[in-house]
Scaffold this active site. Structure first.
Site, PDB file in Angstrom:
ATOM      1  N   GLN A   1       0.814  -1.219   0.000  1.00 55.03           N
ATOM      2  CA  GLN A   1       0.000   0.000   0.000  1.00 55.03           C
ATOM      3  C   GLN A   1       0.849   1.271   0.000  1.00 55.03           C
ATOM      4  OE1 GLN A   1      -1.627  -1.078   4.139  1.00 55.03           O
ATOM      5  NE2 GLN A   1      -1.810   1.151   4.193  1.00 55.03           N
TER       6      GLN A   1
ATOM      7  N   CYS B   1      -5.304   0.488   3.690  1.00 48.97           N
ATOM      8  CA  CYS B   1      -5.300  -0.934   4.046  1.00 48.97           C
ATOM      9  C   CYS B   1      -6.654  -1.572   3.799  1.00 48.97           C
ATOM     10  CB  CYS B   1      -4.943  -1.076   5.515  1.00 48.97           C
ATOM     11  SG  CYS B   1      -6.170  -0.305   6.586  1.00 48.97           S
TER      12      CYS B   1
ATOM     13  N   HIS C   1      -6.082  -1.226  11.312  1.00 49.63           N
ATOM     14  CA  HIS C   1      -5.464  -1.793  10.118  1.00 49.63           C
ATOM     15  C   HIS C   1      -6.267  -2.990   9.600  1.00 49.63           C
ATOM     16  CE1 HIS C   1      -2.372  -2.460   7.237  1.00 49.63           C
ATOM     17  NE2 HIS C   1      -1.922  -3.581   7.764  1.00 49.63           N
TER      18      HIS C   1
END
Ligand SMILES: *[C@@H]1O[C@H](CO)[C@@H](O)[C@H](O)[C@H]1NC(C)=O
Length: 342
Positions: free
Chosen positions: A142, A148, A285
């Site tokens: 990323q 994410c 995340h």
């Protein structure tokens, strides 16, 4: 009397000598951390704006290395590494390399079905690895963009598309970053997997990585590319929260999107082994569970696909302890799992 003062003198000198040895060691440590920082900069191609930034980054590097070494000196079944994130602070890291926006009140406000509810735990295989079944694309990166959530969404979707069509197709995160912008999902500023599944359903699918490649920045939606869907999903479901047994039922059937505390330093600097211990549960995340298993010493683990490139962790993957005492799961991994349906 004479021998007494001689003894005292000796003691003072010995003491001074020890002090100067300590000082010399500090200096040597300083020199070695400077050298290590230089080597690290060369390895990761890091360039700073000038002496001031370099000095400030050195201090951050030093603190991170001290943490990493203190963990590695212990008896854990995993180890950490001064990886590409070693010269940035916790806050900088969370802002640029994670990007999961936990929904207010968790997933509980919305009731989806859970199609694996009645699967018998006894009937599940003791291990599962969707990588060896061709349902996982290579590790992606990323970069410095908090999306994410797009990578996590795409990873579990690539899995169900392979399982339902027989084809493994690398799908586009950039389409989500650029086009899924009318709700909670905000590209590099963060988003949520469930919202991305909803966008994909309403949008009639997602195009390929090749057609709409990743740029690592927010862009405007290319509607020509967007209209060229290569795969689609019909719906999505949430795994019951805080229940690793339910998560195992789902993962035995398909890759699953999960949120974790990726900003925790144990997760950030993970290099190998089965991660365990005192990880936080501040969900920030999104990653994907792509299997589970049992290590040779009996430790049960999940296999997770991350989106931080292949040099992080075990070639881009992480094994995290499974069935821990905390019902939220290690780093909160059991708190908000979900998967798309085909
Ligand atoms: C599970 O079993 C119960 C009881 O037989 C049934 O009511 C329910 O619909 C089943 N759920 C699923 C997802 O199949």
């Amino acid at each position: 009397m004479a021998s007494y003062s001689q003894g005292l003198l000796f003691a003072i000198l010995a003491c001074a000598c020890v002090l100067s040895t300590l000082a010399a060691r500090d200096l040597a440590d300083d020199r070695s951390i400077v050298a290590r920082h230089e080597q690290w900069m060369a390895k990761y191609g890091r360039v700073y704006s000038g002496i001031a930034e370099k000095a400030q980054r050195l201090e951050v590097f030093k603190a991170n290395v001290a943490f990493i070494e203190s963990v590695n000196a212990g008896t854990d079944k995993f180890w950490l590494e001064a990886n590409q994130f070693a010269d940035i602070t916790d806050d900088e890291f969370r802002a640029t390399h994670t990007g999961y926006k936990a929904p207010v009140g968790g997933n509980k406000g919305r009731k989806t079905g859970f199609r694996y509810a009645n699967v018998s735990l006894d009937a599940l295989p003791t291990s599962m690895d969707w990588r060896t079944k061709g349902a996982v694309t290579p590790i992606k990166d990323q970069g410095q963009c908090g999306c994410c959530w797009a990578f996590s969404t795409v990873a579990s979707m690539e899995g169900i598309v392979k399982l339902s069509t027989g084809k493994l197709i690398s799908l586009s995160e950039q389409e989500l970053v650029d086009c899924d912008v009318d709700g909670m999902d905000q590209g590099c500023e963060g988003g949520l997997m469930d919202n991305a599944f909803e966008f994909i359903i309403n949008n009639g699918g997602l195009t390929t990585e090749g057609n709409y490649p990743y740029t690592g920045t927010d862009g405007s939606c290319n509607s020509n590319k967007e209209s060229n869907a290569a795969a689609s999903i019909k719906g999505y479901e949430d795994v019951p929260a805080n229940d690793e047994a339910s998560l195992q039922k789902a993962v035995a059937a398909q890759p699953v999107s999960v949120a974790v505390d990726g900003g925790d330093n144990l997760f950030r600097f993970y290099k190998g082994g089965v991660l365990s211990g005192d990880c936080g549960t501040e969900l920030d995340h999104g990653i994907a569970v792509v299997g589970y298993g049992v290590a040779s010493d009996g430790t049960k683990y999940w296999v997770m696909k991350n989106s931080w490139g292949t040099s992080w962790g075990e070639n881009g993957f992480i094994r995290m302890e499974r069935d821990v005492a905390d019902e939220q799961g290690l780093c909160g991994l059991a708190m908000q799992p979900s998967y798309p349906t085909a």
